[in-house]
Structure formats: C-alpha cells, structure tokens
Design an enzyme around this catalytic site. Structure first.
Site, PDB file in Angstrom:
ATOM      1  N   GLU A  29      36.158  41.508  34.473  1.00 45.49           N
ATOM      2  CA  GLU A  29      35.614  41.986  35.747  1.00 45.49           C
ATOM      3  C   GLU A  29      36.097  43.384  36.123  1.00 45.49           C
ATOM      4  OE1 GLU A  29      36.010  39.296  39.009  1.00 45.49           O
ATOM      5  OE2 GLU A  29      35.002  37.646  37.984  1.00 45.49           O
ATOM      6  N   ASN A  71      30.716  36.444  34.387  1.00 48.54           N
ATOM      7  CA  ASN A  71      31.320  35.568  35.394  1.00 48.54           C
ATOM      8  C   ASN A  71      30.320  35.454  36.526  1.00 48.54           C
ATOM      9  OD1 ASN A  71      33.588  35.578  33.809  1.00 48.54           O
ATOM     10  ND2 ASN A  71      34.931  36.569  35.307  1.00 48.54           N
ATOM     11  N   TYR A  94      29.830  33.492  40.278  1.00 51.26           N
ATOM     12  CA  TYR A  94      30.318  32.597  41.335  1.00 51.26           C
ATOM     13  C   TYR A  94      29.274  32.370  42.422  1.00 51.26           C
ATOM     14  CZ  TYR A  94      34.958  32.659  39.281  1.00 51.26           C
ATOM     15  OH  TYR A  94      36.016  32.486  38.429  1.00 51.26           O
ATOM     16  N   HIS A 129      43.341  41.308  32.288  1.00 52.23           N
ATOM     17  CA  HIS A 129      42.908  40.604  33.499  1.00 52.23           C
ATOM     18  C   HIS A 129      43.742  41.169  34.650  1.00 52.23           C
ATOM     19  CE1 HIS A 129      40.749  36.701  34.830  1.00 52.23           C
ATOM     20  NE2 HIS A 129      41.193  37.278  35.933  1.00 52.23           N
ATOM     21  N   ARG A 155      40.138  30.022  27.423  1.00 47.63           N
ATOM     22  CA  ARG A 155      40.209  31.474  27.637  1.00 47.63           C
ATOM     23  C   ARG A 155      41.448  31.786  28.469  1.00 47.63           C
ATOM     24  NH1 ARG A 155      37.267  34.904  32.058  1.00 47.63           N
ATOM     25  NH2 ARG A 155      38.000  36.943  31.418  1.00 47.63           N
ATOM     26  N   GLU A 193      33.363  32.607  33.240  1.00 44.16           N
ATOM     27  CA  GLU A 193      33.982  31.994  34.431  1.00 44.16           C
ATOM     28  C   GLU A 193      32.915  31.487  35.379  1.00 44.16           C
ATOM     29  OE1 GLU A 193      36.783  34.338  36.789  1.00 44.16           O
ATOM     30  OE2 GLU A 193      37.684  35.064  34.931  1.00 44.16           O
TER      31      GLU A 193
HETATM   32  C1  FCB Z   1      37.409  35.877  39.490  1.00 44.19           C
HETATM   33  C2  FCB Z   1      38.669  36.252  38.734  1.00 44.19           C
HETATM   34  C3  FCB Z   1      39.615  35.090  38.568  1.00 44.19           C
HETATM   35  C4  FCB Z   1      39.678  34.236  39.801  1.00 44.19           C
HETATM   36  C5  FCB Z   1      38.299  33.844  40.262  1.00 44.19           C
HETATM   37  C6  FCB Z   1      38.286  32.924  41.459  1.00 44.19           C
HETATM   38  O1  FCB Z   1      36.885  37.022  40.072  1.00 44.19           O
HETATM   39  O2  FCB Z   1      38.336  36.769  37.470  1.00 44.19           O
HETATM   40  O3  FCB Z   1      40.862  35.592  38.178  1.00 44.19           O
HETATM   41  O4  FCB Z   1      40.383  34.891  40.783  1.00 44.19           O
HETATM   42  O5  FCB Z   1      37.563  34.995  40.555  1.00 44.19           O
END
Ligand code: FCB
Length: 469
Positions: free
Chosen positions: A171, A302, A304, A126, A82, A377
C-alpha cells in the site's frame, strides 16, 4: 455463502486462501538481536499519536511465539501466509552490513512454514522505514529507493530459494497519503504536496527492488500490493465529480498507472490550483517510468471498502473511528457516509459488490497489461466480545469474509483472481488506533498473550477442509 461447503465449492481450482500480517504489527522484540528502530517506533513514542497511547514493543510477541503461530496456521489449513520483513531487523539502520540474527529469525519462520505445508509470501516493505533513513528524508528522497533495492537483494539472497511470492511494497498509497500527506501514520509529516515525490520514490523503489530480486535470481513470483477503492461522487455536481476524480487519482491511479502502464495518470481536472500543482509534480521522466513498469507475475490488491467523496472540507465533528475525517480537516473535499450499508468497527461500509467494481475497473483500465490478481488483504474489525474462556463468536466477521471471498473467487471478465489473503491472522497493533480495533481470526489476550481461535478461524478451517476433502 455462510455455508463453508458452498463457499469451498465456489473456489476455482488452485485458488489460494491465505492470511496476512505485518512485522511491526505482530513481532514485538523491538530491541532484540540487533534490530534498530523504524519510523513507526519513533511515531508511536510521540505523545498523542496512537489512540490508546500504546506501542508495539511487545505486540503479539510473534518474534518469540512464532512456532505456536505456525502450529495454529497448520491447524487452520492455510495454503499460504503473507508476512513482512522488518527492514531494520535484517539491515539495522538501513545501510551497511546485514544482521545474521535478523536473517536467522526469518529463516526459522520460513522453514517452519514450509514444514507445515504453507507457502510463504514475503512483503519487503510494510511501512517500517529504518529511522536513520527517515531522518535523512525517508521516501521524500530518491536515495531511500536505492537503499530499498539493496535490502531487496539481501532478502532475495537469503530467502530466494524458499519464498513462493514476493510483494515489494504494501500500500504505497497509505504511507504516502496518511504518513507523508497527513499526520495519521508515521512519519506524520502532514505535508500535502510532498505526496507526489514520495509516491514517485516508492514506485522507483518498487521497480528497483523487482530488478534486484530478478537478478539474484529468486525462484518465487514477484508483485506489488496496491490498495484499491472504488470512488463514487456523492452527487453529480461538477464539484463532487471533480473531487471524486481527484481522490481516484491520488488513491488509485498514481500508484497503479506507472506500475502497469508505464505512464503518469492524466488529471486531476477541475479542482483549481491543487490540480495544477499535482499535474506539474506528477510529470515523471520516461526513464523513471520504465523502471517503475517492470513485468510482474501478479498484481496484489488490498480491498476493504469503497469511498464516497463530496466537495468541501469535512463537516466538523464527524470523527470517524479511523481518525481520517479529523485528519482531513482543511482539505477541500471529504469522505461521506454510506448509510445503506452496515459498518465494521472502523466505520467502514461492508460492501462486497464494490470489490467486483474494483476488479471491473482494473480490467477496463489496464486490459491485457493486467497481471493475474491476488487479493493480498481483506478483512474487518468488529467489537469482539469474548466469553469467559476468551472465545469470540464473530459471525459478523464470518459474513464479511465469506461474502468478499465469494466475490473474489467469482472474478470478473478479463481478470484472473488467483487468491484471497485474510487480514489478519491474529489481533494486533493496528497502527494509529493501537489495540482498539481487532481484525484477527485468532483472538489475542493482550494481558497474557494467549491465542484463542475465533469462530471465523473455525469457519475458514471448514472451508479449507471441504475444499481439500
Ligand atoms: C491495511 C494495512 C494493514 C492493516 C489493515 C487493516 O491498510 O495494510 O496493515 O492495517 O489495513
């Protein structure tokens, strides 16, 4: 799950393992072959905005070194890659004619990926809005959504015969909240109430771009990428619950509900005048909602980390490494810590079970309106310590990825999770913190631009080989 064979065995048939990047973070070559600046080029040039004072003029030099990067991806055995298109490389200035040299770069990249047996997934946006559009108001203006749809059509015409999947926006929550609402990302406006019109224009841009791609038509699947977090109140007090709901509204629901349900989310309640203002601003016409709610082939998530919210402004001096707690100074709520979890280099809690919570929440909230999910992500920065040869034995990153991929692969009732893309292929320019946080499977020596695969690269290579074997 740190055994590659066991992880490979846990992947359902057809589950896609990929890696993700973004144009601004890796390409460099910012003035070459007709590219013009984006809002991020301007933001990085402003004193004090980037933690280490760096910029992305060279970044990883992927623009010139992409053949080497494709070779590394081939050796890794990735199913898919991607990457994002630089809007101002393809259409300098964001309006007018497209740039054949910009298109030719992505032609070479896409053809190289296909030759290596890697499926291209293209993100149209992006975060690198052409500066000319930003100066006219950027995503505060509806016209930017229209220009974005034109850009989608140009990209669709150019690459639609070869691209496997399309992501319209990456995002929208992050550019809205951190770029327009706060002052952490470009354009760095710090105007809290601009977030609602910005969110609306981004989602309109998404809907118009889906229509543009479909009318080309492109052959690949089409989706959007939203960043989701599970939001947890610190305590059960009314104030904490209300602000947790507000954060969930701002971060998750204003971006997901219009896209998946064609409606404005309800709430937020119990947070006084701010809630009243947000409710009034979020009213969207049925016609716009219909544009935002296009049928999608997949929904990109995404993930995290989860977020814990408490009422009241952030205590001073918290200074989280991602800069958010400082930037939120003055907001009526704050993000609190997760002492029960280990943290990444960014100070983010490592809590894979909350990926499961997000999946369950998506099933509950969106039911049969939920398209198949792709985790577009997920990944972690750590304080990588290279040996004399530059090799990094990143066992912490291996653990993060193995645990999260296992949760994604296990899915949840009512959710079809089809893949996981690791953020990120190689160390790069990490937005507001410059080169201080490394997320890559491949180490970049930023002095020489040498690429050195880390232990996590080898781990993923073993998983991919075990699955294919
Ligand atoms: C996400 C972004 C990516 C990167 C990661 C750590 O929010 O999409 O570009 O910065 O975090």
């Amino acid at each position: 799950m740190r055994d590659p064979e066991a992880l490979a065995a846990a992947l359902p048939p057809g589950f896609v393992l990929g890696a993700a990047t973004a144009a601004f973070q890796i390409e460099g070559a910012v003035d070459e072959d007709g590219r013009t600046p984006s809002a991020w080029d301007e933001f990085t040039a402003r004193p004090g905005k980037i933690m280490d004072g760096s910029d992305a003029r060279v970044a990883t030099d992927h623009y010139h070194r992409y053949p080497e990067d494709i070779a590394l991806m081939r050796e890794l055995g990735l199913d898919a890659y991607r990457f994002s298109l630089s809007w101002s490389r393809i259409r300098p200035g964001g309006t007018g004619p497209s740039n054949p040299k910009g298109i030719a770069f992505y032609d070479r990249l896409i053809d190289g990926l296909l030759e290596a047996g890697i499926k291209p997934m293209v993100t149209l946006f992006h975060w690198d809005t052409p500066i000319e559009l930003e100066r006219k108001g950027g995503w505060r203006k509806r016209a930017t959504a229209e220009r974005f749809a034109e850009f989608a059509a140009i990209a669709g015409e150019a690459f639609g015969d070869r691209v496997d999947s399309w992501v319209t926006l990456n995002e929208p929550a992050t550019i809205t909240l951190e770029g327009y609402g706060l002052d952490v990302h470009a354009p760095g406006l710090g105007k809290t109430l601009s977030v609602i019109p910005v969110a609306r224009n981004l989602l309109l841009g998404h809907g118009l771009a889906v229509q543009a791609l479909r009318s080309v038509p492109v052959r690949g699947r089409i989706g959007i990428t939203n960043v989701h977090t599970a939001v947890v109140p610190e305590t059960d007090t009314r104030a904490d619950l209300a602000y947790a709901d507000l954060f969930d509204f701002l971060h998750n629901r204003i971006f997901a509900d219009p896209v998946l349900l064609g409606r404005t989310p309800t709430g937020p309640r119990g947070v006084g005048a701010l809630g009243v203002a947000l409710r009034a601003l979020s009213r969207t016409s049925p016609r716009d909602l219909a544009v935002m709610c296009q049928p999608l082939d997949f929904y990109g998530v995404n993930f995290y980390f989860p977020t814990r919210i408490a009422a009241g402004p952030p205590p001073s001096g918290l200074g989280t490494p991602d800069g958010l707690s400082d930037a939120m100074d003055g907001t009526p709520f704050h993000l609190t810590e997760w002492p029960e979890y280990e943290q990444t280099g960014f100070g983010w809690p490592i809590a894979p079970e909350y990926l499961r919570v997000v999946l369950e929440q998506l099933a509950t909230r969106y039911g049969d309106r939920l398209p198949p999910i792709v985790i577009t992500e997920g990944g972690a920065s750590f304080d990588d310590v290279p040996d004399a040869g530059g090799y990094v034995d990143d066992q912490d990153r291996i653990a993060y990825l193995a645990e999260h991929i296992a949760v994604a692969a296990a899915g949840a009732p009512g959710v079809d999770v089809q893949g996981y893309f690791v953020w990120t292929l190689m160390d790069n320019f990490e937005w507001a913190v410059g080169y201080t946080q490394r997320f890559g499977l491949i180490r970049i020596d930023f002095d020489t631009l040498r690429r050195i695969p880390k232990a996590s690269y080898r781990f993923l290579q073993q998983v991919l080989a075990a699955r294919k074997g």
